[in-house]
Scaffold this active site. Structure first.
Site, PDB file in Angstrom:
ATOM      1  N   HIS A 147       0.824  -1.213   0.000  1.00  0.00           N
ATOM      2  CA  HIS A 147       0.000   0.000   0.000  1.00  0.00           C
ATOM      3  C   HIS A 147       0.858   1.264   0.000  1.00  0.00           C
ATOM      4  CE1 HIS A 147       0.927   0.927   4.207  1.00  0.00           C
ATOM      5  NE2 HIS A 147       0.804  -0.381   4.439  1.00  0.00           N
ATOM      6  N   GLU A 195      -1.991  -6.855   7.422  1.00  0.00           N
ATOM      7  CA  GLU A 195      -0.671  -6.657   8.003  1.00  0.00           C
ATOM      8  C   GLU A 195      -0.509  -7.523   9.249  1.00  0.00           C
ATOM      9  OE1 GLU A 195       2.355  -6.328   8.096  1.00  0.00           O
ATOM     10  OE2 GLU A 195       2.728  -4.195   7.727  1.00  0.00           O
TER      11      GLU A 195
END
Length: 228
Positions: free
Chosen positions: A9, A87
């Site tokens: 990202h 994550e």
């Protein structure tokens, strides 16, 4: 030849503020959005066009995917959001300033929490402001209290085996928009990187990594698209 595109990202607000983020949902910054759009433009310019997309349940990865697909002219491709691509969960470190945490606990201890393969940070306290147990996106999912990189890999690889690998074998050009540690899991698996070495692998934000794979999904080549 199967082709896989990995993208971390774009810069998030807590990347900018140097805070531990993990599963907490923060947005991309203006710079992060620009990184994502530029990544998609690069995909278009190089003719590396995804036909199927995977991402996590976290806004920064989803938004990065959408901005990249928009720039590539590929917003129409099917996408699959899977929590297993989230994550790594940083447990009780979530939300803390990294420099302040190092000052409090010592650089070596924080390095162990951040960069060891199998040592997780202290667990997040139930009911804390960063507890996601009641977040509707995780209904039916046992949200971890903390994770090591080893733990993260253990949940990412089943997603690879069940979803991503079959899509590649079926001829799809797959893009995965995810996070530093969930992408480390995929890179470790595909490139055969050791437990020790994978902890030091840096994956920059908004930079497409391309895997050219053989029909058994073994790595033929791995490269940053910006270098081609």
């Amino acid at each position: 030849m199967p082709r896989l595109i990995l993208i971390r990202h774009g810069q998030s607000q807590w990347n900018l503020e140097n805070r531990f983020t993990g599963w907490w949902d923060v947005d991309v910054t203006e710079k992060g959005a620009a990184e994502a759009f530029a990544a998609g433009k690069l995909l278009k310019d190089k003719g590396v066009l995804p036909t199927l997309a995977f991402t996590s349940l976290q806004t920064r990865a989803i938004k990065t995917l959408h901005l990249a697909l928009e720039a590539a002219g590929r917003l129409w491709v099917q996408e699959d959001k899977d929590w297993r691509l989230n994550e790594r969960h940083y447990g009780g470190l979530t939300g803390l300033d990294k420099a302040e945490t190092a000052a409090k606990h010592g650089d070596e201890q924080v390095k162990v929490w951040r960069r060891s393969f199998d040592v997780p940070p202290p667990p997040l306290e139930a009911g804390s402001e960063f507890d996601l147990a009641s977040d509707p996106r995780y209904d039916g999912i046992a949200v971890p209290a903390t994770e090591s990189l080893k733990d993260t890999i253990a949940r990412v690889l089943p997603c690879w085996e069940e979803k991503i690998a079959p899509a590649l074998r079926a001829g799809e050009t797959v893009i995965v928009s995810a996070h530093g540690n969930s992408l480390r899991a995929l890179v470790k698996h595909l490139s055969g990187i050791s437990d020790e070495d994978i902890t030091g692998l840096e994956i920059p934000t908004g930079q497409p990594i391309v895997y050219e794979l053989d029909n058994d999904l073994a790595q033929v080549e791995r490269y940053y698209l910006s270098e081609r």
